[in-house]
Design an enzyme around this catalytic site. Structure first.
Site, PDB file in Angstrom:
ATOM      1  N   ARG A  88       0.941  -1.155   0.097  1.00 38.10           N
ATOM      2  CA  ARG A  88       0.076  -0.043   0.163  1.00 38.10           C
ATOM      3  C   ARG A  88       0.865   1.265  -0.064  1.00 38.10           C
ATOM      4  NH1 ARG A  88      -1.459   1.853   4.501  1.00 38.10           N
ATOM      5  NH2 ARG A  88      -2.391  -0.307   5.502  1.00 38.10           N
ATOM      6  N   TYR A 138     -16.052  16.676 -15.177  1.00 34.67           N
ATOM      7  CA  TYR A 138     -16.484  15.240 -15.362  1.00 34.67           C
ATOM      8  C   TYR A 138     -17.481  15.151 -14.265  1.00 34.67           C
ATOM      9  CZ  TYR A 138     -16.021  10.218 -14.750  1.00 34.67           C
ATOM     10  OH  TYR A 138     -16.295   9.108 -14.848  1.00 34.67           O
ATOM     11  N   ASP A 148      -7.297  18.935 -14.320  1.00 31.32           N
ATOM     12  CA  ASP A 148      -7.841  17.582 -14.628  1.00 31.32           C
ATOM     13  C   ASP A 148      -7.107  17.499 -16.151  1.00 31.32           C
ATOM     14  OD1 ASP A 148      -8.776  15.253 -15.826  1.00 31.32           O
ATOM     15  OD2 ASP A 148     -10.241  15.287 -14.377  1.00 31.32           O
ATOM     16  N   LYS A 194      -7.959   6.461 -19.269  1.00 33.29           N
ATOM     17  CA  LYS A 194      -8.443   7.109 -20.764  1.00 33.29           C
ATOM     18  C   LYS A 194      -7.351   7.055 -21.516  1.00 33.29           C
ATOM     19  CE  LYS A 194     -12.234   7.688 -18.550  1.00 33.29           C
ATOM     20  NZ  LYS A 194     -12.475   8.873 -17.671  1.00 33.29           N
TER      21      LYS A 194
HETATM   22  C1  LIG Z   1     -13.098   9.418 -16.535  1.00 31.35           C
HETATM   23  C2  LIG Z   1     -12.513  10.722 -15.902  1.00 31.35           C
HETATM   24  C3  LIG Z   1     -12.377  10.896 -14.588  1.00 31.35           C
HETATM   25  C4  LIG Z   1     -12.433  10.057 -13.551  1.00 31.35           C
HETATM   26  O1  LIG Z   1     -11.751   8.826 -13.836  1.00 31.35           O
HETATM   27  P1  LIG Z   1     -11.952   7.290 -13.501  1.00 31.35           P
HETATM   28  O2  LIG Z   1     -10.717   6.460 -13.888  1.00 31.35           O
HETATM   29  O3  LIG Z   1     -13.096   6.900 -14.263  1.00 31.35           O
HETATM   30  O4  LIG Z   1     -12.186   7.278 -11.847  1.00 31.35           O
HETATM   31  C5  LIG Z   1     -11.975  12.084 -14.442  1.00 31.35           C
HETATM   32  N1  LIG Z   1     -12.052  13.306 -15.163  1.00 31.35           N
HETATM   33  C6  LIG Z   1     -12.076  13.155 -16.282  1.00 31.35           C
HETATM   34  C7  LIG Z   1     -11.923  14.134 -17.380  1.00 31.35           C
HETATM   35  C8  LIG Z   1     -12.361  11.858 -16.931  1.00 31.35           C
HETATM   36  O5  LIG Z   1     -12.781  11.753 -18.176  1.00 31.35           O
END
Ligand SMILES: *Cc1c(COP(=O)(O)O)cnc(C)c1O
Length: 384
Positions: free
Chosen positions: A48, A100, A172, A197
């Protein structure tokens, strides 16, 4: 000389394995590590806290974002959550409104309950952030391009305003990836990713990351990473690293296909409007061109005929997969109002422009002719 992005993507954090010369970091599938005497260990006590495969991913991601420190998480939401856990009751956060859906839900439904206060401002209006700041503001949260409306936030304008007030800015960077946009070089204190992604890139792993060059923020977030424990397993770290090796070539093709599709959609009579930062008509086209290497591969468009036309278009596609998520090699298409953004109350959704005819696509790296033909057939169905 410092290495270029494509080279870092393949090599940063991943030196040849010393025992065998393996060119890939092994998957250290272990929870614990032997010690030679109590407290005498080789830097690894418990997974962890630290794991060599995760170490490699964290170093690699930090190099790509031009950050000193990287921290990997079990999902993008876990990464976001770890940053929010560094704040305290009564602290105020200014956030872009078009974030998001899961980020909005985490802020509004979880951290509000824990005593944080949020103000959501129109994402693309740089002055709105300054107006929303008060003496309790401890963080500004940006996402650019936004989802699903692909607004562009002027990162430098916001970080400049924030720096004068000593407020850290988080970006982000999931939609752009560090290949197209590097927020830390534009003054951001923290970068967040859903590596699920484009970074992973093959729709086979869920993960997240936080990157920073600020030593104090690194201490804070890594404390939460260990204390709360939302860490990725070694197999997921390995898969993410494997995906990242091809990030640059994938992004080049994603963008090339997206430019072609945006042009095709813009000239199709069944389409009411196309939202793509690469189109000159996009309201923040100039900012996108300034702060991004290329406009990305997410496109939203409004189909004429509302929900029924959207349904006809989305049923029967052969190459595009009707699915949530984005950023994989395969093209995905989705209906934000019913799918990804259903957690946002209807009035708020409509006020922001997420109507029933809005469709979002994540352009993959299949052959452009097949993608265009699939959409063409779908738009014919929509218009019928
Ligand atoms: C998918 C996404 C998230 C969240 O990520 P997860 O891996 O699904 O928890 C946050 N910000 C953006 C822009 C995203 O596309």
């Amino acid at each position: 000389m410092s290495q270029k992005f494509e080279t870092l993507a393949i090599h940063a954090g991943c030196p040849q394995e010393p025992v065998t010369g393996a060119v890939n970091i092994p998957i250290f599938q272990t929870s614990t590590y032997g010690q030679s005497g109590p407290g005498e260990h080789r830097g690894f006590e418990y997974s962890r806290t630290r794991n060599p495969t995760r170490d490699a991913l964290e170093a690699n991601l930090a190099a790509l974002e031009g950050a000193r420190h990287g921290m990997a998480f079990g999902s993008g939401c876990a990464a976001t959550d770890a940053i929010m856990h560094c704040l305290s009751q009564g602290d105020h956060v200014v956030s872009a409104d078009d974030v998001y859906g899961g980020t909005f839900r985490l802020f509004d439904k979880v951290h509000r309950r824990h005593g944080l206060d949020f103000t959501f401002v129109p994402a693309a209006d740089p002055d709105a952030y300054a107006r929303a700041v008060n003496e309790r503001t401890k963080l500004i949260w940006l996402e650019t391009p936004t989802n699903p409306l692909l607004s562009i936030v002027d990162i430098e304008a916001v970080t400049k305003m924030a720096k004068a007030r000593n407020i850290p800015v988080v970006v982000d960077n999931t939609f752009a990836t560090p290949y197209l946009q590097q927020p830390i070089s534009m003054g951001a204190t923290l970068v967040v990713h859903s590596v699920t992604k484009y970074l992973g890139g093959h729709s086979d792993v869920v993960g997240g990351a936080v990157l920073t060059s600020d030593d104090e923020w690194f201490q804070r977030v890594s404390f939460v990473q260990n204390a709360a424990g939302a860490v990725p397993g070694p197999m997921d770290c390995f898969l993410t690293l494997r995906g990242i090796k091809t990030l640059a070539v994938r992004m080049d093709r994603h963008v090339e296909n997206a430019r072609a599709i945006a042009g095709f959609l813009a000239s199709n009579a069944a389409v009411e409007s196309v939202i793509y930062p690469g189109l000159e008509g996009h309201p923040q086209h100039a900012i996108a061109m300034r702060q991004m290497r290329a406009p990305g591969a997410m496109i939203s468009f409004v189909v004429r005929g509302g929900l029924e036309a959207a349904r006809r278009l989305l049923r029967g596609l052969e190459v595009f997969t009707l699915a949530e998520s984005l950023g994989g090699v395969e093209s995905l298409i989705e209906h934000p109002a019913i799918m990804t953004h259903a957690s946002i109350p209807k009035e708020m959704r409509l006020a922001r422009g997420i109507g029933d005819g809005l469709i979002r696509i994540s352009v993959g790296i299949e052959h452009i002719d097949d993608l265009r033909a699939d959409l063409e057939a779908g738009l014919l169905r929509a218009a019928s």
